[in-house]
Design a protein around this motif. Sequence first.
Motif, PDB file in Angstrom:
ATOM      1  N   PHE A   1       3.568   1.317 -11.657  1.00  0.00           N
ATOM      2  CA  PHE A   1       4.415   2.474 -11.363  1.00  0.00           C
ATOM      3  C   PHE A   1       4.499   2.718  -9.857  1.00  0.00           C
ATOM      4  O   PHE A   1       5.566   3.070  -9.336  1.00  0.00           O
ATOM      5  CB  PHE A   1       3.886   3.725 -12.071  1.00  0.00           C
ATOM      6  N   LEU A   2       3.389   2.522  -9.147  1.00  0.00           N
ATOM      7  CA  LEU A   2       3.422   2.689  -7.691  1.00  0.00           C
ATOM      8  C   LEU A   2       4.425   1.741  -7.041  1.00  0.00           C
ATOM      9  O   LEU A   2       5.049   2.094  -6.029  1.00  0.00           O
ATOM     10  CB  LEU A   2       2.031   2.449  -7.088  1.00  0.00           C
ATOM     11  N   ASP A   3       4.599   0.558  -7.610  1.00  0.00           N
ATOM     12  CA  ASP A   3       5.592  -0.388  -7.078  1.00  0.00           C
ATOM     13  C   ASP A   3       6.994   0.220  -7.075  1.00  0.00           C
ATOM     14  O   ASP A   3       7.774   0.004  -6.150  1.00  0.00           O
ATOM     15  CB  ASP A   3       5.598  -1.678  -7.893  1.00  0.00           C
ATOM     16  N   HIS A   4       7.305   1.002  -8.102  1.00  0.00           N
ATOM     17  CA  HIS A   4       8.622   1.644  -8.177  1.00  0.00           C
ATOM     18  C   HIS A   4       8.748   2.741  -7.122  1.00  0.00           C
ATOM     19  O   HIS A   4       9.832   2.947  -6.564  1.00  0.00           O
ATOM     20  CB  HIS A   4       8.849   2.218  -9.578  1.00  0.00           C
ATOM     21  N   LEU A   5       7.652   3.450  -6.845  1.00  0.00           N
ATOM     22  CA  LEU A   5       7.682   4.464  -5.794  1.00  0.00           C
ATOM     23  C   LEU A   5       7.887   3.809  -4.426  1.00  0.00           C
ATOM     24  O   LEU A   5       8.687   4.287  -3.615  1.00  0.00           O
ATOM     25  CB  LEU A   5       6.384   5.274  -5.793  1.00  0.00           C
ATOM     26  N   ARG A   6       7.191   2.726  -4.186  1.00  0.00           N
ATOM     27  CA  ARG A   6       7.328   2.020  -2.901  1.00  0.00           C
ATOM     28  C   ARG A   6       8.733   1.454  -2.747  1.00  0.00           C
ATOM     29  O   ARG A   6       9.295   1.467  -1.641  1.00  0.00           O
ATOM     30  CB  ARG A   6       6.291   0.904  -2.815  1.00  0.00           C
ATOM     31  N   MET A   7       9.294   0.946  -3.813  1.00  0.00           N
ATOM     32  CA  MET A   7      10.636   0.386  -3.772  1.00  0.00           C
ATOM     33  C   MET A   7      11.658   1.443  -3.359  1.00  0.00           C
ATOM     34  O   MET A   7      12.667   1.143  -2.704  1.00  0.00           O
ATOM     35  CB  MET A   7      11.007  -0.209  -5.140  1.00  0.00           C
ATOM     36  N   ALA A   8      11.409   2.713  -3.729  1.00  0.00           N
ATOM     37  CA  ALA A   8      12.309   3.816  -3.372  1.00  0.00           C
ATOM     38  C   ALA A   8      12.116   4.267  -1.926  1.00  0.00           C
ATOM     39  O   ALA A   8      12.927   5.034  -1.410  1.00  0.00           O
ATOM     40  CB  ALA A   8      12.089   4.997  -4.314  1.00  0.00           C
ATOM     41  N   GLY A   9      11.034   3.802  -1.277  1.00  0.00           N
ATOM     42  CA  GLY A   9      10.793   4.170   0.115  1.00  0.00           C
ATOM     43  C   GLY A   9       9.543   4.977   0.358  1.00  0.00           C
ATOM     44  O   GLY A   9       9.207   5.293   1.516  1.00  0.00           O
ATOM     45  N   PHE A  10       8.833   5.358  -0.699  1.00  0.00           N
ATOM     46  CA  PHE A  10       7.627   6.174  -0.530  1.00  0.00           C
ATOM     47  C   PHE A  10       6.496   5.367   0.107  1.00  0.00           C
ATOM     48  O   PHE A  10       6.387   4.153  -0.088  1.00  0.00           O
ATOM     49  CB  PHE A  10       7.158   6.724  -1.881  1.00  0.00           C
ATOM     50  N   SER A  11       5.661   6.067   0.859  1.00  0.00           N
ATOM     51  CA  SER A  11       4.478   5.465   1.471  1.00  0.00           C
ATOM     52  C   SER A  11       3.244   6.252   1.052  1.00  0.00           C
ATOM     53  O   SER A  11       3.354   7.254   0.329  1.00  0.00           O
ATOM     54  CB  SER A  11       4.611   5.462   2.999  1.00  0.00           C
TER      55      SER A  11
END
Length: 232
Positions: free
Chosen positions: A202-212
């Motif tokens: 799930f974190l991969d999807h957050l990172r893909m959106a631009g989150f750090s």
Amino acid sequence: MNETKANIGTLFDRIASHYDGLNHLLSLNIDKSWRRQAVRSLPDSSRFCLDVATGTGDLAIAIVSSGKAQQVVGVDLSDKMMAIGTKKVKKLKLSCNISFRHADCADLPFDDGTFDVVTCSYGVRNFAELDKSISEMFRVLSPGGELRILEFAYPTSNVMRHLYDFYFTKLLPIVGRIVSHDRSAYNYLPCSVKGFMWGEEFLDHLRMAGFSSTSFTPQTFGISMLYQAKKP
């Protein structure tokens, strides 16, 4: 599953009047401690917070009551759930601090960078368009803004998995059906949990959106996860 997600607002409208009681009963009130942990993790004294998939407003109420945000807007696809939330807010005299709005997270009706904090408790697994919804949450956050997501997960312990499977596939649908008289809703809910990703995936999807600054914290043997992220 996809058809159910497309009509998720209708599904929760059907069980709205029983949702709070069943939610606390079936979780043995542990869900309250999960929300408290999420609230404690928020930065102090944010001005504006968006609570996505707010339901009956439990997290929004907890955020304002703790002083973590001055104003919270709760959005959801279920008008009946938000109607119950509105009554709870009025009873607590928090109507000046919390408002509700019908909206789809995949198409949020807010300008870029509107909110200091975006939260979501146990709703992301129901998003029909997950990545688009995550991108929208990123868009409406101000630079440096914080994201907090609570979501169910699948325990890693074999013992806990057996107990979890029994509870979610046997006990929960029976109790939910008896109390709410809605068979399909309480069959969908455990399926939506078991079919959803968790942890690093799930974190991969957050990172893909631009989150750090992404991270997750297991809660109660990994039954629930608290995800944290930041908009650079």
